[in-house]
Design a protein around this motif. Structure first.
Motif, PDB file in Angstrom:
ATOM      1  N   GLY A  98      51.750 -77.113  24.412  1.00 57.87           N
ATOM      2  CA  GLY A  98      52.680 -76.719  23.356  1.00 57.87           C
ATOM      3  C   GLY A  98      54.038 -77.371  23.554  1.00 57.87           C
ATOM      4  O   GLY A  98      54.376 -77.832  24.660  1.00 57.87           O
ATOM      5  N   GLY A  99      54.804 -77.405  22.455  1.00 54.25           N
ATOM      6  CA  GLY A  99      56.158 -77.961  22.517  1.00 54.25           C
ATOM      7  C   GLY A  99      57.040 -77.129  23.442  1.00 54.25           C
ATOM      8  O   GLY A  99      57.935 -77.659  24.116  1.00 54.25           O
ATOM      9  N   LYS A 100      56.795 -75.834  23.491  1.00 51.66           N
ATOM     10  CA  LYS A 100      57.588 -74.952  24.341  1.00 51.66           C
ATOM     11  C   LYS A 100      57.420 -75.364  25.804  1.00 51.66           C
ATOM     12  O   LYS A 100      58.381 -75.459  26.560  1.00 51.66           O
ATOM     13  N   LEU A 103      59.239 -78.606  26.558  1.00 49.33           N
ATOM     14  CA  LEU A 103      60.663 -78.362  26.834  1.00 49.33           C
ATOM     15  C   LEU A 103      60.867 -77.839  28.251  1.00 49.33           C
ATOM     16  O   LEU A 103      61.755 -78.275  28.977  1.00 49.33           O
ATOM     17  N   TRP A 124      67.256 -71.823  18.715  1.00 47.11           N
ATOM     18  CA  TRP A 124      65.959 -71.153  18.904  1.00 47.11           C
ATOM     19  C   TRP A 124      66.003 -70.358  20.218  1.00 47.11           C
ATOM     20  O   TRP A 124      66.496 -70.847  21.240  1.00 47.11           O
ATOM     21  N   TYR A 127      65.472 -71.754  23.932  1.00 45.54           N
ATOM     22  CA  TYR A 127      66.258 -72.830  24.553  1.00 45.54           C
ATOM     23  C   TYR A 127      67.087 -72.295  25.732  1.00 45.54           C
ATOM     24  O   TYR A 127      67.010 -72.802  26.843  1.00 45.54           O
ATOM     25  N   ASN A 174      65.350 -74.392  13.836  1.00 42.32           N
ATOM     26  CA  ASN A 174      64.928 -72.996  13.860  1.00 42.32           C
ATOM     27  C   ASN A 174      66.082 -72.270  14.525  1.00 42.32           C
ATOM     28  O   ASN A 174      66.387 -72.596  15.682  1.00 42.32           O
ATOM     29  N   ASP A 202      64.315 -82.003  19.693  1.00 42.86           N
ATOM     30  CA  ASP A 202      63.172 -81.157  19.340  1.00 42.86           C
ATOM     31  C   ASP A 202      62.822 -81.426  17.880  1.00 42.86           C
ATOM     32  O   ASP A 202      63.544 -81.012  16.978  1.00 42.86           O
ATOM     33  N   ILE A 204      59.870 -80.674  16.300  1.00 40.64           N
ATOM     34  CA  ILE A 204      58.626 -79.972  15.996  1.00 40.64           C
ATOM     35  C   ILE A 204      58.473 -79.660  14.494  1.00 40.64           C
ATOM     36  O   ILE A 204      57.362 -79.510  14.000  1.00 40.64           O
ATOM     37  N   TYR A 205      59.614 -79.584  13.762  1.00 45.15           N
ATOM     38  CA  TYR A 205      59.539 -79.306  12.313  1.00 45.15           C
ATOM     39  C   TYR A 205      59.743 -80.573  11.470  1.00 45.15           C
ATOM     40  O   TYR A 205      60.047 -80.482  10.282  1.00 45.15           O
ATOM     41  N   SER A 236      51.619 -77.673  16.364  1.00 46.82           N
ATOM     42  CA  SER A 236      51.672 -76.267  15.935  1.00 46.82           C
ATOM     43  C   SER A 236      52.089 -76.095  14.477  1.00 46.82           C
ATOM     44  O   SER A 236      51.411 -75.420  13.700  1.00 46.82           O
ATOM     45  N   LYS A 237      53.234 -76.691  14.124  1.00 45.78           N
ATOM     46  CA  LYS A 237      53.814 -76.412  12.799  1.00 45.78           C
ATOM     47  C   LYS A 237      53.256 -77.368  11.745  1.00 45.78           C
ATOM     48  O   LYS A 237      52.993 -76.968  10.617  1.00 45.78           O
ATOM     49  N   ARG A 245      47.809 -74.708  21.261  1.00 43.79           N
ATOM     50  CA  ARG A 245      48.743 -75.015  22.347  1.00 43.79           C
ATOM     51  C   ARG A 245      48.752 -76.481  22.749  1.00 43.79           C
ATOM     52  O   ARG A 245      48.524 -76.821  23.921  1.00 43.79           O
ATOM     53  N   TYR A 323      62.239 -71.171   7.588  1.00 48.59           N
ATOM     54  CA  TYR A 323      63.091 -69.997   7.813  1.00 48.59           C
ATOM     55  C   TYR A 323      64.268 -70.015   6.852  1.00 48.59           C
ATOM     56  O   TYR A 323      64.780 -71.082   6.523  1.00 48.59           O
TER      57      TYR A 323
HETATM   58  N1  PMP Z   1      60.757 -75.691  19.146  1.00 49.95           N
HETATM   59  C1  PMP Z   1      61.053 -74.850  18.157  1.00 49.95           C
HETATM   60  C2  PMP Z   1      62.380 -74.952  17.515  1.00 49.95           C
HETATM   61  C3  PMP Z   1      60.122 -73.881  17.742  1.00 49.95           C
HETATM   62  O1  PMP Z   1      60.420 -73.053  16.754  1.00 49.95           O
HETATM   63  C4  PMP Z   1      58.885 -73.812  18.376  1.00 49.95           C
HETATM   64  C5  PMP Z   1      57.916 -72.772  17.889  1.00 49.95           C
HETATM   65  N2  PMP Z   1      57.678 -71.742  18.747  1.00 49.95           N
HETATM   66  C6  PMP Z   1      58.629 -74.716  19.415  1.00 49.95           C
HETATM   67  C7  PMP Z   1      59.580 -75.640  19.777  1.00 49.95           C
HETATM   68  C8  PMP Z   1      57.369 -74.746  20.216  1.00 49.95           C
HETATM   69  O2  PMP Z   1      56.203 -74.601  19.525  1.00 49.95           O
HETATM   70  P1  PMP Z   1      54.810 -74.751  20.258  1.00 49.95           P
HETATM   71  O3  PMP Z   1      55.002 -74.340  21.681  1.00 49.95           O
HETATM   72  O4  PMP Z   1      53.892 -73.866  19.512  1.00 49.95           O
HETATM   73  O5  PMP Z   1      54.444 -76.201  20.165  1.00 49.95           O
END
Ligand code: PMP
Ligand code: GLU
Length: 395
Positions: A98-100, A103, A124, A127, A174, A202, A204-205, A236-237, A245, A323
């Motif tokens: 996942g992106g989380k 990071l 977000w 962070y 976000n 980041d 991701i969006y 994810s998005k 994940r 959002y």
């Molecule tokens: N960055 C931002 C700003 C997010 O909103 C999210 C969503 N949770 C993520 C990263 C990570 O998403 P994920 O771990 O599902 O890839």
């Protein structure tokens, strides 16, 4: 039992917490409308699920290289080339859980205790907590609706100290949905280069920008900025694949190779089957992305004017993500249905318990006086939610 001092400072994720509370209330038979959850409500497209079934049938059920399968890294690199004209080598990619997690890997590889990272609020929720987990420090620069949540560049420059090592850019953002202008990105990159800061971008969006807006990331500015930038992204998005994940980071080979070493000890590879599904997402038909984006835009175009009708809500129109982040200060310091409301947390609590709408308080994003509502839910739910909000705030 002993808990480390660093861990004691970590709060649970309020976005996940609010979404979980709404789900629990729904299980208890209460009809809650959830505006809390930050995940697309669409099913993962069929061809992606089919690729996962095929991966199992083909025996892709074993460890993969810690940083991900070569085919997926190749597909990521190709999509960066095709979409943005950015050239990377697959060795500059590490696929993560996942992106989380991407990071989190970055902070571990980048920060020594006391190192500072510039973070723009509203931010977000994860962070600042992630930075804390590794002993780093966030230096928060506030942005507001009046400037469309674009940071003031003089303020950013003044925030740099001799402990600052990085700047974290999240666009689309976000929780605000704001998209940074090219001018903002250029200004931030200039500051980063002048002070030798690493830029974490980041993105991701990036596929959820409305009204035909185009994503623009710092690495697209010049080779020099690209060399200083680490991009975070994932499926994810864009493909409604939150549960699979799979995310990744892209950056200079030397840094990415260190991240891969960390990952090889911490989690090994991300799920093998999900990696094949992500590969199908990136290399398969892309119409699903546009279709989902269209739906989100339709919802936004309903929601923003509807919220603007509610007394005391000031709701800028988000250019991206899913959002809205209305300002609610007019309702703070007041009583609603006999209940004292002094801050966004109390307002969110009131809305959840009295009106059965779950939202996330602005304070969770470092911005008191706002609420975050996700429009990753059906138009019917949005309509019902708006009606409840109207009643709860105006009586
Ligand atoms: N960055 C931002 C700003 C997010 O909103 C999210 C969503 N949770 C993520 C990263 C990570 O998403 P994920 O771990 O599902 O890839
Ligand atoms: N990014 C989503 C949100 O902000 C998912 C939950 C989370 O990981 O924080 O709601």
């Amino acid at each position: 039992m002993k808990i480390s001092q660093r861990t004691q400072q970590i709060a649970p994720s309020p976005t996940i917490g609010m979404a979980a509370r709404a789900k629990q209330m729904q299980r208890d038979g209460i009809d809650v409308i959830s505006f809390a959850v930050g995940e697309p409500d669409f099913p993962t497209p069929d061809h992606i699920c089919e690729a996962a079934r095929q991966a199992m049938a083909d025996g892709h059920t074993k460890y993969t290289p810690a940083s991900g399968i070569a085919e997926l890294k190749e597909a990521i690199v190709q999509s960066m080339q095709q979409e943005f004209g950015l050239t990377y080598d697959p060795s500059g990619v590490c696929v993560c859980n996942g992106g989380k997690h991407a990071l989190m890997n970055i902070w571990q590889a980048l920060l020594d205790p006391g190192d500072e990272v510039i973070v723009f609020a509203p931010y977000w929720v994860s962070y600042t907590e992630q930075i804390k987990i590794v002993g780093g420090q966030s230096t928060v620069v506030m942005t507001d609706a009046d400037s469309n949540f674009q940071p003031d560049l003089d303020e950013v420059r003044a925030t740099v100290s001799d402990r600052t090592v990085a700047m974290l850019i999240g666009s689309p953002c976000n929780p605000t949905g704001a998209v940074y202008t090219r001018r903002t990105i250029e200004g931030l990159a200039r500051i980063a280069l002048d002070h030798n800061l690493t830029i974490i971008s980041d993105e991701i969006y990036k596929n959820l920008i409305y009204d035909d807006g185009q994503h623009f990331g710092p690495a697209m500015l010049s080779d020099e900025v690209k060399q200083a930038t680490i991009i975070v992204d994932g499926v994810s998005k864009t493909y409604s694949m939150t549960g699979w994940r799979i995310g990744w980071l892209i950056g200079p080979d030397e840094f990415v190779s260190k991240v891969s070493s960390i990952q090889s000890h911490q989690t090994s590879n991300p799920n093998s089957i999900a990696q094949y599904a992500a590969l199908a997402a990136l290399t398969g038909p892309q119409d699903c992305v546009g279709q989902m984006r269209e739906q989100f835009q339709r919802r936004r175009d309903y929601l923003v004017p509807a919220l603007q009708q509610i007394a005391g809500l000031r709701c800028p129109k988000p250019a991206g993500a899913f959002y809205v982040f209305p300002e609610v200060t007019a309702h703070l310091g007041t009583e609603l249905a006999g209940q004292r409301i002094d801050n966004s947390l109390q307002l969110a609590e009131y809305l959840l318990t009295q009106a059965h709408i779950s939202t996330v308080p602005g304070s969770a994003f470092g911005a008191e006086g706002y609420l975050r509502l996700s429009f990753a839910c059906s138009l019917d739910n949005l309509r019902e939610g708006v009606q409840r909000l109207h009643q709860a705030l105006e009586g």
